[in-house]
Design a protein around this motif. Structure first.
Motif, PDB file in Angstrom:
ATOM      1  N   ALA A   6      -4.898  15.720 -13.548  1.00  0.00           N
ATOM      2  CA  ALA A   6      -5.104  14.532 -12.709  1.00  0.00           C
ATOM      3  C   ALA A   6      -6.341  13.766 -13.147  1.00  0.00           C
ATOM      4  CB  ALA A   6      -5.228  14.952 -11.248  1.00  0.00           C
ATOM      5  N   TRP A   7      -6.391  12.498 -12.803  1.00  0.00           N
ATOM      6  CA  TRP A   7      -7.581  11.671 -12.996  1.00  0.00           C
ATOM      7  C   TRP A   7      -7.674  10.670 -11.852  1.00  0.00           C
ATOM      8  CZ3 TRP A   7      -3.079  10.656 -15.630  1.00  0.00           C
ATOM      9  CH2 TRP A   7      -2.604   9.321 -15.595  1.00  0.00           C
ATOM     10  N   GLN A   8      -8.808  10.002 -11.763  1.00  0.00           N
ATOM     11  CA  GLN A   8      -9.063   9.117 -10.630  1.00  0.00           C
ATOM     12  C   GLN A   8      -8.990   7.651 -11.040  1.00  0.00           C
ATOM     13  OE1 GLN A   8     -12.840  10.480  -8.974  1.00  0.00           O
ATOM     14  NE2 GLN A   8     -11.725  11.641  -7.401  1.00  0.00           N
ATOM     15  N   VAL A   9      -8.558   6.847 -10.076  1.00  0.00           N
ATOM     16  CA  VAL A   9      -8.522   5.396 -10.234  1.00  0.00           C
ATOM     17  C   VAL A   9      -9.104   4.778  -8.977  1.00  0.00           C
ATOM     18  CG1 VAL A   9      -6.533   5.350 -11.792  1.00  0.00           C
ATOM     19  CG2 VAL A   9      -6.161   5.312  -9.313  1.00  0.00           C
ATOM     20  N   ARG A  10      -9.542   3.540  -9.079  1.00  0.00           N
ATOM     21  CA  ARG A  10     -10.102   2.830  -7.923  1.00  0.00           C
ATOM     22  C   ARG A  10      -9.026   1.950  -7.286  1.00  0.00           C
ATOM     23  NH1 ARG A  10     -15.501   2.424  -7.339  1.00  0.00           N
ATOM     24  NH2 ARG A  10     -15.460   0.232  -6.727  1.00  0.00           N
ATOM     25  N   VAL A  11      -8.927   2.038  -5.952  1.00  0.00           N
ATOM     26  CA  VAL A  11      -7.941   1.247  -5.215  1.00  0.00           C
ATOM     27  C   VAL A  11      -8.621   0.593  -4.018  1.00  0.00           C
ATOM     28  CG1 VAL A  11      -5.988   2.690  -5.914  1.00  0.00           C
ATOM     29  CG2 VAL A  11      -7.203   3.194  -3.785  1.00  0.00           C
ATOM     30  N   ALA A  12      -8.107  -0.553  -3.629  1.00  0.00           N
ATOM     31  CA  ALA A  12      -8.528  -1.232  -2.400  1.00  0.00           C
ATOM     32  C   ALA A  12      -7.459  -0.993  -1.339  1.00  0.00           C
ATOM     33  CB  ALA A  12      -8.714  -2.723  -2.654  1.00  0.00           C
ATOM     34  N   TYR A  13      -7.880  -0.862  -0.071  1.00  0.00           N
ATOM     35  CA  TYR A  13      -6.912  -0.524   0.974  1.00  0.00           C
ATOM     36  C   TYR A  13      -7.385  -1.058   2.322  1.00  0.00           C
ATOM     37  CZ  TYR A  13     -10.166   3.121   2.471  1.00  0.00           C
ATOM     38  OH  TYR A  13     -11.273   3.787   2.929  1.00  0.00           O
ATOM     39  N   ASP A  14      -6.439  -1.137   3.244  1.00  0.00           N
ATOM     40  CA  ASP A  14      -6.729  -1.542   4.621  1.00  0.00           C
ATOM     41  C   ASP A  14      -6.633  -0.301   5.498  1.00  0.00           C
ATOM     42  OD1 ASP A  14      -6.873  -2.507   7.187  1.00  0.00           O
ATOM     43  OD2 ASP A  14      -5.233  -3.939   6.993  1.00  0.00           O
ATOM     44  N   PRO A  15      -7.726   0.192   6.067  1.00  0.00           N
ATOM     45  CA  PRO A  15      -7.667   1.420   6.862  1.00  0.00           C
ATOM     46  C   PRO A  15      -6.742   1.327   8.072  1.00  0.00           C
ATOM     47  CG  PRO A  15      -9.936   0.846   6.335  1.00  0.00           C
ATOM     48  CD  PRO A  15      -9.097  -0.328   5.945  1.00  0.00           C
ATOM     49  N   ALA A  16      -6.432   0.112   8.545  1.00  0.00           N
ATOM     50  CA  ALA A  16      -5.580  -0.028   9.728  1.00  0.00           C
ATOM     51  C   ALA A  16      -4.098   0.067   9.398  1.00  0.00           C
ATOM     52  CB  ALA A  16      -5.864  -1.352  10.430  1.00  0.00           C
ATOM     53  N   ASN A  17      -3.730  -0.073   8.134  1.00  0.00           N
ATOM     54  CA  ASN A  17      -2.326  -0.006   7.727  1.00  0.00           C
ATOM     55  C   ASN A  17      -2.278   0.460   6.282  1.00  0.00           C
ATOM     56  OD1 ASN A  17       0.375  -0.485   6.919  1.00  0.00           O
ATOM     57  ND2 ASN A  17       0.586  -2.088   8.467  1.00  0.00           N
ATOM     58  N   MET A  18      -1.804   1.686   6.080  1.00  0.00           N
ATOM     59  CA  MET A  18      -1.821   2.299   4.751  1.00  0.00           C
ATOM     60  C   MET A  18      -0.479   2.181   4.047  1.00  0.00           C
ATOM     61  SD  MET A  18      -4.899   3.333   4.241  1.00  0.00           S
ATOM     62  CE  MET A  18      -4.749   4.493   2.892  1.00  0.00           C
ATOM     63  N   ASP A  19       0.340   1.208   4.432  1.00  0.00           N
ATOM     64  CA  ASP A  19       1.628   1.028   3.769  1.00  0.00           C
ATOM     65  C   ASP A  19       1.460   0.655   2.302  1.00  0.00           C
ATOM     66  OD1 ASP A  19       2.781   1.570   6.136  1.00  0.00           O
ATOM     67  OD2 ASP A  19       3.732  -0.371   6.427  1.00  0.00           O
ATOM     68  N   MET A  20       0.370  -0.015   1.972  1.00  0.00           N
ATOM     69  CA  MET A  20       0.179  -0.512   0.615  1.00  0.00           C
ATOM     70  C   MET A  20      -1.300  -0.429   0.248  1.00  0.00           C
ATOM     71  SD  MET A  20       1.222  -4.269  -0.885  1.00  0.00           S
ATOM     72  CE  MET A  20       2.879  -4.079  -0.242  1.00  0.00           C
ATOM     73  N   VAL A  21      -1.573  -0.009  -0.983  1.00  0.00           N
ATOM     74  CA  VAL A  21      -2.924  -0.074  -1.531  1.00  0.00           C
ATOM     75  C   VAL A  21      -2.857  -0.879  -2.819  1.00  0.00           C
ATOM     76  CG1 VAL A  21      -3.600   2.119  -0.480  1.00  0.00           C
ATOM     77  CG2 VAL A  21      -2.688   2.096  -2.818  1.00  0.00           C
ATOM     78  N   TYR A  22      -4.032  -1.312  -3.302  1.00  0.00           N
ATOM     79  CA  TYR A  22      -4.060  -2.203  -4.457  1.00  0.00           C
ATOM     80  C   TYR A  22      -4.899  -1.579  -5.567  1.00  0.00           C
ATOM     81  CZ  TYR A  22      -2.151  -5.512  -1.138  1.00  0.00           C
ATOM     82  OH  TYR A  22      -1.347  -6.126  -0.215  1.00  0.00           O
ATOM     83  N   LEU A  23      -4.261  -1.336  -6.692  1.00  0.00           N
ATOM     84  CA  LEU A  23      -4.905  -0.732  -7.855  1.00  0.00           C
ATOM     85  C   LEU A  23      -5.772  -1.767  -8.543  1.00  0.00           C
ATOM     86  CD1 LEU A  23      -5.002   1.813  -9.709  1.00  0.00           C
ATOM     87  CD2 LEU A  23      -3.130   0.753 -11.003  1.00  0.00           C
ATOM     88  N   LEU A  24      -7.044  -1.444  -8.740  1.00  0.00           N
ATOM     89  CA  LEU A  24      -7.977  -2.359  -9.401  1.00  0.00           C
ATOM     90  C   LEU A  24      -7.917  -2.134 -10.909  1.00  0.00           C
ATOM     91  CD1 LEU A  24     -11.072  -2.025  -7.023  1.00  0.00           C
ATOM     92  CD2 LEU A  24      -9.064  -3.473  -6.801  1.00  0.00           C
ATOM     93  N   ASP A  25      -7.897  -3.214 -11.632  1.00  0.00           N
ATOM     94  CA  ASP A  25      -7.788  -3.165 -13.088  1.00  0.00           C
ATOM     95  C   ASP A  25      -9.083  -3.683 -13.688  1.00  0.00           C
ATOM     96  OD1 ASP A  25      -7.150  -3.263 -15.738  1.00  0.00           O
ATOM     97  OD2 ASP A  25      -5.196  -4.236 -15.459  1.00  0.00           O
ATOM     98  N   ALA A  26      -9.859  -2.791 -14.318  1.00  0.00           N
ATOM     99  CA  ALA A  26     -11.143  -3.192 -14.888  1.00  0.00           C
ATOM    100  C   ALA A  26     -10.972  -4.194 -16.006  1.00  0.00           C
ATOM    101  CB  ALA A  26     -11.889  -1.957 -15.392  1.00  0.00           C
ATOM    102  N   ALA A  27      -9.844  -4.124 -16.705  1.00  0.00           N
ATOM    103  CA  ALA A  27      -9.613  -5.045 -17.817  1.00  0.00           C
ATOM    104  C   ALA A  27      -9.204  -6.430 -17.333  1.00  0.00           C
ATOM    105  CB  ALA A  27      -8.537  -4.485 -18.743  1.00  0.00           C
TER     106      ALA A  27
END
Length: 607
Positions: free
Chosen positions: A534-555
Motif C-alpha cells: 500500500a501507499w498513501q495519497v492526498r484527498v479532499a473530502y467533506d466530513p458531513a457526506n463521505m459519498d465522494m472524495v477528491y484525489l489531489l494531483d500534484a502534477a
C-alpha cells in the motif's frame, strides 16, 4: 357595486384594510374606517377615485368579513348582554347622526354631549365607536372580548399546575392536558418543518400524528453508548391536535407550506409582495467587501442516518454573513469540535448554487431568494475559529485576505433562536425534547428555513428597516463591482479538509470507507498495491457526506479526480465521518474480491 360595510383591501400605496361606513346618496363620496386603526378617525374618499383604484387593481373587495360579530343570543351570558346594552345605549344616538358623526369637528361636539349625558369618559365612547365601526356596525360589535383576555397577540403566562385554555372535550378521563409552552411550540415548528421536507403534500393531521410518534415519547440517551431508549407517554402528557392547529395559525414563524391564506393574512402577504421603496439615505460600504465567519453550538443532539437509535452529538452551525447587508451568504453543519477546515466549507458554500443546495435538502426556492454566489474581498473570522488556520490558500487562490476578529454580524443568531431555539451557546448538555430525533439532513433543512426567513423577512434596525436580501440586491446594483465569482467545484475542492488516504488492494481507503476512481482503475493502482504494498495519497473530502472524495494531483494542481464509494460500500452512502465511526466494524470494510470484480468492470470499459 360597492355597498355599506364592504371590506376593501388596499395594496397601494401601502397595504391596509378599510370598511365602508357610509356612501353619500348622490354617490359622490364615501366614508371609510381602517379596521386596524387604534383611533376612531374616519376618512372621506371620492367614489370616483375608489373606482379608479379598483380598476387599477390597487384595491379589492374581500369576499368574507372576519370582523363581523354573529353569535347565538341564547349562548350569551347575562353579563355580556348587560354590557352590550349599556354600550349601545351610549352610542346609538351618535351613530344615527350620519354623516355628522364621521366629520372630526362635529364628532367631537357630539361625543362631548354624550359624555355629559351618560357620565362616561371620552376614551370609553371612542372605544365603543371604534369597535362598532370595525366589526360591521351592529350592536353585537359591542359585545365584550373576555374570550380574548390576555392581550391581542400576546401569549398568556401559565401558572404551575394550572392548565390554560378550555378543558379537554373528553372530560376527566383524558386528564387536564398540558400547557403549550415555548418548548412545546418549538417542537411544533420543528415537526412541521420536518414533515414538510419529507412530504410533497402537507397535511396538518399527518404532521401532528408524525410529531407524536417522533417527539412525544420518553427518550433517555445512555451516556456511555449514546444509544436512545424510548418509552410511550401518557395521553395527558401530549398536546392535542387542537393545540397543534391553533399554534400553527398563530405562529409568525410557521413554514410557508403551513400558512393558511386568511383575510387577516392579506395585509402581511401584500407587504411581502409589494416592491420595496428606494433606500432613504445612502449607505457606506458595499456587498462582498467583508464577510464575517462565526460558529455556534446547537442545542439538539442528532441521531445517525444509518441507525436512528444512535446519537452522534450536537452539531456546530458555521455561518458566513456579509458585513454590508448582513445577509447570510454561506452555512455549514459540522460535528465535533470547532475546526478551521470545517469553517472553510461554510466559506465555500458562499460560492455555491443555493437553489440546488436547498433542493438537495427538500426545499424548493427561487434563485432570487438566496442570491449570493460570491467570495468576499476580506474574511473576518471569529478568533475562536482560527486555531490551525492557513490563510495562504485563500490569499493565493482567491486573493482573499483573512483577518481574526472578536465581534461581527450576529443578527442571524436571534432568528435561529426565535424560530426553533436551536442555539445554546451558554448551555452545557441541556436536555431537550428534540434530542435523539433529528438527523443531520433534517437539522440542515431547518437551518436553511431559518436562513431564508432571516434573509428575506428579518427587518434590520438600520436602512429604513430593510431586509438583508433587499440591501444585498441594492448594493449589487449600485456598488457590486467588487464581487468575485469562481467555479463552484473549484472553490469547494480547494477549501475542503485534506487527509492522507491509503491505496490498498481493496481500494482507496479513508475513514473506514473504500473508494475507487477512473484514474486508479486505468493505472491499475489496486493490482500494484496487491503486488508491491500500500501507499498513501492526498484527498479532499467533506466530513458531513463521505459519498465522494477528491484525489489531489500534484502534477496538475487544478485537477481534482472524483473518487466514488465502491459498490460494496453502500452502507456508508450519505453518511458523515461521525456516523461512520459509530458503525459496527463489519460494515466498514469491503471484501477485496468484491472490489476486484468492480475494478475489472472498469478495466473492461476503458480497454
Amino acid at each position: 357595486m360597492l355597498l355599506r360595510n364592504d371590506l376593501l383591501h388596499y395594496t397601494h400605496p401601502s397595504p391596509r384594510t378599510v370598511r365602508i361606513l357610509w356612501i353619500s346618496p348622490e354617490q359622490s363620496h364615501v366614508y371609510v374606517f381602517d379596521v386596524a386603526a387604534h383611533s376612531a378617525d374616519v376618512e372621506m374618499i371620492q367614489l370616483s377615485a375608489l373606482h379608479a383604484d379598483l380598476r387599477a387593481g390597487h384595491v379589492s373587495v374581500l369576499p368574507a368579513d372576519p370582523y363581523l360579530m354573529v353569535v347565538s343570543q341564547e349562548l350569551l351570558p347575562p353579563k355580556h348582554l348587560q354590557l352590550r346594552a349599556r354600550a349601545w345605549e351610549i352610542i346609538e344616538a351618535l351613530v344615527a347622526q350620519e354623516p355628522a358623526i364621521y366629520e372630526a369637528r362635529q364628532r367631537g361636539q357630539l361625543i362631548a354631549q354624550a359624555t355629559a349625558q351618560h357620565q362616561v369618559s371620552h376614551p370609553t365612547i371612542y372605544r365603543y365607536l371604534r369597535r362598532y365601526w370595525q366589526r360591521g356596525q351592529t350592536p353585537n360589535a359591542l359585545l365584550p372580548d373576555y374570550g380574548n383576555s390576555g392581550g391581542r397577540g400576546k401569549v398568556r403566562q401559565s401558572s404551575a399546575g394550572v392548565k390554560r385554555g378550555r378543558p379537554r372535550k373528553n372530560g376527566a378521563d383524558a386528564g387536564p392536558g398540558l400547557n403549550a409552552d415555548e418548548d412545546i411550540r418549538r417542537t411544533f415548528r420543528v415537526a412541521t418543518a420536518r414533515y414538510a421536507a419529507a412530504n410533497a403534500k402537507f397535511s396538518r393531521l399527518g404532521a401532528y400524528q408524525q410529531m407524536l410518534a417522533d417527539f412525544f415519547i420518553e427518550r433517555r440517551i445512555d451516556a456511555d453508548s449514546g444509544r436512545v431508549q424510548a418509552t410511550a407517554m401518557m395521553q395527558q402528557e401530549v398536546p392535542t391536535f387542537g393545540q397543534f392547529n391553533y399554534w400553527l395559525d398563530h405562529d409568525d414563524d410557521r413554514p410557508p407550506e403551513v400558512a393558511r391564506r386568511q383575510p387577516s393574512d392579506l395585509a402581511a402577504g401584500a407587504q411581502e409582495q409589494a416592491m420595496p421603496p428606494p433606500l432613504a439615505a445612502p449607505l457606506s460600504g458595499r456587498p462582498g467587501a467583508g464577510f464575517y465567519l462565526d460558529a455556534v453550538r446547537a442545542e439538539v443532539q442528532l441521531v445517525s442516518r444509518a441507525d436512528r437509535q444512535q446519537v452522534i452529538g450536537r452539531p456546530l452551525v458555521y455561518v458566513v454573513t456579509d458585513a454590508f447587508s448582513r445577509m447570510v451568504c454561506g452555512i455549514y453543519i459540522g460535528m465535533g469540535e470547532v475546526q478551521w477546515p470545517h469553517a472553510m466549507l461554510a466559506l465555500a458554500h458562499c460560492g455555491a448554487d443555493k437553489q440546488r443546495y436547498a433542493q438537495q435538502h427538500g426545499r424548493r426556492i427561487e434563485a432570487a431568494q438566496w442570491p449570493c454566489r460570491h467570495l468576499p474581498e476580506t474574511l473576518f473570522a471569529n478568533a475562536a475559529l482560527t486555531l490551525g488556520w492557513n490563510g495562504d490558500t485563500l490569499l493565493n487562490n482567491f486573493n482573499l485576505r483573512c483577518v481574526a476578529a472578536e465581534h461581527g454580524v450576529d443578527d442571524w443568531r436571534g432568528v435561529l433562536e426565535k424560530r426553533f431555539r436551536l442555539l445554546a451557546p451558554n448551555l452545557h448538555g441541556a436536555p431537550c425534547r428534540l434530542d435523539g430525533v433529528l438527523d443531520l439532513d433534517q437539522f440542515t433543512r431547518i437551518v436553511i428555513d431559518c436562513v431564508l426567513y432571516y434573509n428575506n423577512r428579518q427587518q434590520l434596525a438600520h436602512a429604513d428597516g430593510a431586509t438583508p436580501r433587499r440591501l444585498w440586491d441594492w448594493g449589487v446594483e449600485h456598488r457590486g463591482g467588487g464581487l468575485k465569482i469562481y467555479p463552484e467545484h473549484l472553490i469547494r475542492c480547494s477549501l475542503m479538509p485534506v487527509a492522507q488516504a491509503t491505496v490498498t488492494a481493496d481500494g482507496i481507503t479513508l475513514h473506514d470507507s473504500v473508494y475507487t476512481c477512473m484514474r486508479a482503475v486505468t493505472e491499475r493502482w489496486f493490482e500494484r498495491a496487491r503486488q508491491r504494498g500500500a501507499w498513501q495519497v492526498r484527498v479532499a473530502y467533506d466530513p458531513a457526506n463521505m459519498d465522494m472524495v477528491y484525489l489531489l494531483d500534484a502534477a496538475a494542481p487544478m485537477q481534482f479526480h472524483a473518487c466514488h464509494l465502491a459498490d460494496a460500500g453502500s452502507a456508508h452512502q450519505h453518511l458523515s465521518t461521525a456516523e461512520i465511526a459509530l458503525l459496527p466494524r463489519t460494515q466498514t470494510a469491503m471484501p477485496a474480491a468484491a472490489l476486484r470484480s468492480t475494478t475489472q468492470g472498469y478495466v473492461s470499459l476503458v480497454g
